[in-house]
Enzyme design. Structure first.
Site, PDB file in Angstrom:
ATOM      1  N   HIS A   1      -4.649  -4.643   0.197  1.00  0.00           N
ATOM      2  CA  HIS A   1      -4.376  -5.234   1.509  1.00  0.00           C
ATOM      3  C   HIS A   1      -4.912  -6.659   1.566  1.00  0.00           C
ATOM      4  O   HIS A   1      -5.917  -6.935   2.223  1.00  0.00           O
ATOM      5  CB  HIS A   1      -5.026  -4.401   2.609  1.00  0.00           C
ATOM      6  CG  HIS A   1      -4.328  -3.106   2.888  1.00  0.00           C
ATOM      7  ND1 HIS A   1      -3.150  -3.038   3.604  1.00  0.00           N
ATOM      8  CD2 HIS A   1      -4.637  -1.834   2.538  1.00  0.00           C
ATOM      9  CE1 HIS A   1      -2.766  -1.765   3.691  1.00  0.00           C
ATOM     10  NE2 HIS A   1      -3.641  -1.021   3.062  1.00  0.00           N
TER      11      HIS A   1
ATOM     12  N   LYS B   1     -11.841   8.696  -0.639  1.00  0.00           N
ATOM     13  CA  LYS B   1     -11.136   7.494  -0.217  1.00  0.00           C
ATOM     14  C   LYS B   1     -11.582   6.286  -1.033  1.00  0.00           C
ATOM     15  O   LYS B   1     -12.785   6.056  -1.219  1.00  0.00           O
ATOM     16  CB  LYS B   1     -11.394   7.237   1.269  1.00  0.00           C
ATOM     17  CG  LYS B   1     -10.605   6.060   1.829  1.00  0.00           C
ATOM     18  CD  LYS B   1     -10.867   5.891   3.329  1.00  0.00           C
ATOM     19  CE  LYS B   1     -10.021   4.770   3.917  1.00  0.00           C
ATOM     20  NZ  LYS B   1     -10.273   4.593   5.370  1.00  0.00           N
TER      21      LYS B   1
ATOM     22  N   GLU C   1      -3.731  -8.946   3.229  1.00  0.00           N
ATOM     23  CA  GLU C   1      -3.550  -9.460   4.595  1.00  0.00           C
ATOM     24  C   GLU C   1      -4.692  -9.081   5.532  1.00  0.00           C
ATOM     25  O   GLU C   1      -4.774  -9.596   6.659  1.00  0.00           O
ATOM     26  CB  GLU C   1      -2.224  -8.949   5.175  1.00  0.00           C
ATOM     27  CG  GLU C   1      -2.232  -7.527   5.692  1.00  0.00           C
ATOM     28  CD  GLU C   1      -2.151  -6.451   4.613  1.00  0.00           C
ATOM     29  OE1 GLU C   1      -2.149  -5.256   4.967  1.00  0.00           O
ATOM     30  OE2 GLU C   1      -2.095  -6.815   3.412  1.00  0.00           O
TER      31      GLU C   1
ATOM     32  N   CYS D   1       0.827  -1.219   0.000  1.00  0.00           N
ATOM     33  CA  CYS D   1       0.000   0.000   0.000  1.00  0.00           C
ATOM     34  C   CYS D   1       0.862   1.270   0.000  1.00  0.00           C
ATOM     35  O   CYS D   1       1.519   1.559  -0.975  1.00  0.00           O
ATOM     36  CB  CYS D   1      -0.989  -0.029   1.165  1.00  0.00           C
ATOM     37  SG  CYS D   1      -2.360   1.147   0.934  1.00  0.00           S
TER      38      CYS D   1
ATOM     39  N   ARG E   1     -14.524   3.654  12.523  1.00  0.00           N
ATOM     40  CA  ARG E   1     -13.596   4.664  13.049  1.00  0.00           C
ATOM     41  C   ARG E   1     -13.772   5.987  12.330  1.00  0.00           C
ATOM     42  O   ARG E   1     -13.884   7.051  12.965  1.00  0.00           O
ATOM     43  CB  ARG E   1     -12.165   4.159  12.886  1.00  0.00           C
ATOM     44  CG  ARG E   1     -11.084   5.142  13.340  1.00  0.00           C
ATOM     45  CD  ARG E   1      -9.760   4.815  12.673  1.00  0.00           C
ATOM     46  NE  ARG E   1      -9.836   4.970  11.223  1.00  0.00           N
ATOM     47  CZ  ARG E   1      -8.979   4.410  10.366  1.00  0.00           C
ATOM     48  NH1 ARG E   1      -8.011   3.631  10.803  1.00  0.00           N
ATOM     49  NH2 ARG E   1      -9.113   4.626   9.062  1.00  0.00           N
TER      50      ARG E   1
ATOM     51  N   SER F   1      -7.794   0.261   0.685  1.00  0.00           N
ATOM     52  CA  SER F   1      -8.189   1.303   1.634  1.00  0.00           C
ATOM     53  C   SER F   1      -7.127   2.394   1.599  1.00  0.00           C
ATOM     54  O   SER F   1      -6.104   2.297   2.264  1.00  0.00           O
ATOM     55  CB  SER F   1      -8.320   0.716   3.047  1.00  0.00           C
ATOM     56  OG  SER F   1      -8.692   1.720   3.967  1.00  0.00           O
TER      57      SER F   1
END
Length: 305
Positions: A235, A163, A237, A142, A249, A192
């Site tokens: 991502h 985003k 993972e 990333c 969040r 992300s």
């Protein structure tokens, strides 16, 4: 084969409860093999979460991996205890004379800053340069992938209109390249991030080979120097609930985030998101370890140049 971690690393118990093969330092010293030396530069704030996610990915490789965690000395971590960092992490000064078969550099939540504004940028540049002569293959994730392309090839990032967050389909290119061996024609990986390296710039760079791409998320995966440098902008993972936790969040912080695309069933954040990327992500990590680390690294690790 197992991953070797320090005896009292907290996430070890979680990995063992998930039936993943982990050996501690005591048992590993009695095995007459040369394990692969793997360093993880963890730039994420919640370091234990990232440790768990990456060790899950690495546990599926068929070789014993000796894991060394690396931190930035020029940055003060506030989301991970100093006791944890002092006990389980090394500074760059402590490992700079060592050689590693593989290096993973994680993402970091600093993408809205210019690279030179990041407080550990100069230290990271030193690690990028060191990796050329002390690491067989480096896997950039990333933001680290964006930063690596900027440092090594001068490719700049740009801010996205909003985003990019969700689980996106990607098409495999250059199927004969070992990193994507065994992948389906299309596969899903989460993204992300607020920035991107323009796809056209990556394709235009003659030193880079694009291996997977998405119409919405752009380039996912590219390599250079015959796999000595690997860059992934998503991502793989991530856990099942990582995007949910990031969404909640951002909602709590008043950022008015969109729902992660292609993630919640019926776009309902109350529903359990399906885990749709784990097998592909595990395959990518296994291919990296096998073909670009194990098959390429010299038996005498000091011979890496």
């Amino acid at each position: 084969m197992p991953i070797k971690v320090q005896n009292d690393l907290p996430v070890r118990e979680i990995l063992e409860n998930e039936n993943l093969f982990v050996v501690d330092e005591n048992r590993a010293t009695h095995q007459d093999i040369r394990p692969l030396e793997l360093c993880i530069l963890n730039l994420m704030p919640k370091k234990e979460d990232t440790e768990l996610q990456l060790l899950r990915m690495l546990s599926n490789t068929p070789l014993q991996l000796d894991i060394t965690f690396l931190r930035m000395s020029s940055h003060q971590a506030v989301h991970t205890s100093q006791n944890h960092l002092q006990q389980f992490y090394y500074s760059f000064d402590q490992i700079k004379d060592r050689h590693f078969d593989g290096l993973i550099i994680t993402g970091a939540p600093v993408e809205k800053l210019e690279y030179e504004e990041v407080d550990y940028w100069q230290e990271l540049c030193g690690i990028f340069e060191w990796s050329k002569t002390h690491v067989q293959s480096t896997f950039h994730i990333c933001w680290a992938a964006q930063a690596g392309l900027y440092y090594h090839y001068g490719l700049k990032k740009r801010m996205l209109p909003k985003k990019l967050c969700g689980v996106y389909p990607h098409r495999v290119l250059h199927r004969r390249e070992p990193l994507v061996r065994g992948c389906d024609d299309y596969f899903l990986i989460p993204h992300s991030r607020y920035t991107e390296v323009p796809s056209e710039d990556i394709h235009r760079c003659e030193q880079l080979k694009v291996l997977a791409e998405s119409p919405k998320a752009g380039v996912l995966l590219c390599i250079a120097k015959e796999g000595r440098q690997v860059f992934i902008f998503g991502h793989g993972e991530y856990d099942r609930y990582t995007l949910r936790d990031e969404y909640l969040r951002d909602l709590k912080e008043g950022l008015h985030p969109d729902l992660p695309e292609g993630y919640f069933p019926c776009n309902d954040p109350q529903q359990k998101p399906p885990l749709q990327w784990r097998s592909t992500a595990s395959l990518l990590y296994s291919n990296w370890i096998n073909y670009y680390v194990y098959q390429a690294t010299p038996y005498n690790i000091e011979d890496i140049r």
